[in-house]
Design an enzyme around this catalytic site. Structure first.
Site, PDB file in Angstrom:
ATOM      1  N   CYS A   1       1.877 -26.938  16.840  1.00  0.00           N
ATOM      2  CA  CYS A   1       1.009 -25.899  15.763  1.00  0.00           C
ATOM      3  C   CYS A   1       1.033 -26.603  14.480  1.00  0.00           C
ATOM      4  O   CYS A   1       0.074 -27.519  14.170  1.00  0.00           O
ATOM      5  CB  CYS A   1       1.675 -24.548  15.661  1.00  0.00           C
ATOM      6  SG  CYS A   1       0.607 -23.333  15.230  1.00  0.00           S
TER       7      CYS A   1
ATOM      8  N   HIS B   1       2.371 -22.571  21.368  1.00  0.00           N
ATOM      9  CA  HIS B   1       3.719 -22.748  21.178  1.00  0.00           C
ATOM     10  C   HIS B   1       4.489 -22.762  22.552  1.00  0.00           C
ATOM     11  O   HIS B   1       4.822 -21.532  22.999  1.00  0.00           O
ATOM     12  CB  HIS B   1       4.234 -21.764  20.465  1.00  0.00           C
ATOM     13  CG  HIS B   1       4.130 -21.696  18.803  1.00  0.00           C
ATOM     14  ND1 HIS B   1       4.641 -22.074  17.989  1.00  0.00           N
ATOM     15  CD2 HIS B   1       2.808 -21.289  18.443  1.00  0.00           C
ATOM     16  CE1 HIS B   1       4.172 -22.159  16.751  1.00  0.00           C
ATOM     17  NE2 HIS B   1       2.931 -21.668  16.737  1.00  0.00           N
TER      18      HIS B   1
ATOM     19  N   GLU C   1       7.527 -23.859  23.050  1.00  0.00           N
ATOM     20  CA  GLU C   1       8.971 -23.564  22.832  1.00  0.00           C
ATOM     21  C   GLU C   1       9.246 -22.167  22.769  1.00  0.00           C
ATOM     22  O   GLU C   1      10.295 -21.414  22.735  1.00  0.00           O
ATOM     23  CB  GLU C   1       9.299 -24.232  21.597  1.00  0.00           C
ATOM     24  CG  GLU C   1       8.999 -23.434  20.294  1.00  0.00           C
ATOM     25  CD  GLU C   1       7.563 -23.380  19.965  1.00  0.00           C
ATOM     26  OE1 GLU C   1       6.619 -24.058  20.589  1.00  0.00           O
ATOM     27  OE2 GLU C   1       7.196 -22.917  18.782  1.00  0.00           O
TER      28      GLU C   1
HETATM   29  N1  LIG Z   1       2.705 -21.356  14.022  1.00  0.00           N
HETATM   30  C1  LIG Z   1       2.151 -22.289  13.014  1.00  0.00           C
HETATM   31  O1  LIG Z   1       2.806 -23.486  13.023  1.00  0.00           O
HETATM   32  C2  LIG Z   1       1.338 -21.840  12.203  1.00  0.00           C
HETATM   33  C3  LIG Z   1       0.574 -23.381  11.579  1.00  0.00           C
HETATM   34  C4  LIG Z   1      -0.093 -22.886  10.259  1.00  0.00           C
HETATM   35  N2  LIG Z   1       0.696 -22.308   9.292  1.00  0.00           N
HETATM   36  C5  LIG Z   1      -1.548 -22.018  10.253  1.00  0.00           C
HETATM   37  O2  LIG Z   1      -1.095 -20.749  10.132  1.00  0.00           O
HETATM   38  O3  LIG Z   1      -2.202 -22.537  10.844  1.00  0.00           O
END
Ligand SMILES: NC(=O)CC[C@H](N)C(=O)O
Length: 259
Positions: free
Chosen positions: A96, A222, A224
């Site tokens: 992400c 994600h 994880e």
């Molecule tokens: N869950 C995250 O890592 C979000 C990544 C980034 N802050 C976004 O909103 O796109």
């Protein structure tokens, strides 16, 4: 067999570091939370680790562009260490916000810092998208997805700037080079062309790519967040053979142990 030391890079705004450390513990690694300032001060060095992970979150508050400031910081102050880590063929995983950092350093798609060819833009919806999405695993040389080609995985996506975008020339190069590792998919495994199966409007439903060596991987959802069965919202009713995220971390640990 010795546990590989995993550098889980964090800075102000990182918020998925602890669950990413837990995922690597579950997979047989030895995670270490390393603040970027410790690397900049020389207190710790990337060469002390066998795997590098840039976890999710809102580094530097997503100011300017999600992941941009951390990408500029890595490029400006840690370029040599980072490029050496990659050139030695050590696994690098960006999840992400970490994926956003990797594309904004140039480490994805071409594993060359400064060679920026792709971006992750604001979602088509114009808002933060947070839901479980299906990902189809493509058949690639990616070391993180060994044995998973063709599988339909279910991960949580949670981001505001997840739309994978590049020009047609680079898109063809990434596709022809089999660097697309994950595509957003429908529940029957077809590439997701429409919202919400494709949560952000990514070109070709691209959810994650690797570099040509298959050792640098970035993805928006994600893994994880699904390394224990009970983390899945449907865990009581759906019979999962194992949590879908665990093999990704285990593959990285096995690869590092075999290096
Ligand atoms: N869950 C995250 O890592 C979000 C990544 C980034 N802050 C976004 O909103 O796109």
């Amino acid at each position: 067999m010795k546990k590989p030391r995993v550098c889980i890079l964090r800075t102000d705004g990182t918020n998925c570091d602890r669950e990413t450390a837990y995922a690597f513990e579950r997979a047989g690694g030895e995670p270490h939370l390393v603040h970027v300032n410790q690397l900049r001060a020389g207190e710790k060095k990337l060469t002390e680790y066998q795997i590098l992970v840039i976890p999710g979150g809102f580094s530097y508050g997503d100011d300017v562009h999600s992941g941009k400031i951390l990408a500029v910081e890595l490029t400006s102050f840690l370029k040599e260490q980072l490029q050496e880590f990659v050139d030695r063929g050590k696994p690098v995983l960006g999840i992400c916000n970490g994926f956003q950092v990797l594309v904004r350093t140039g480490l994805l798609p071409a594993a060359r810092i400064g060679d920026i060819k792709t971006t992750l833009m604001h979602n088509n919806s114009g808002r933060f998208e947070c839901r479980w999405v299906y990902l189809r695993v493509e058949n690639t040389s990616c070391i993180f997805t060994r044995g998973l080609a063709g599988r339909l995985l279910h991960f949580q996506a949670a981001h505001g700037e997840g739309k994978f975008y590049t020009d047609s020339q680079n898109l063809s190069k990434i596709e022809e080079g089999r660097q697309v590792v994950f595509r957003y998919a429908t529940s029957n495994g077809e590439p997701a062309t429409v919202y919400p199966d494709n949560p952000n409007g990514s070109l070709n439903a691209i959810a994650g790519i690797c570099d040509p060596s298959g050792r640098v991987l970035g993805l928006m959802p994600h893994p994880e967040r699904f390394v224990d069965l009970v983390q899945h919202p449907n865990w009581r009713r759906q019979q999962f053979r194992e949590p879908h995220g665990l093999p990704i971390f285990r593959n990285a640990v096995t690869f590092a142990q075999e290096m």
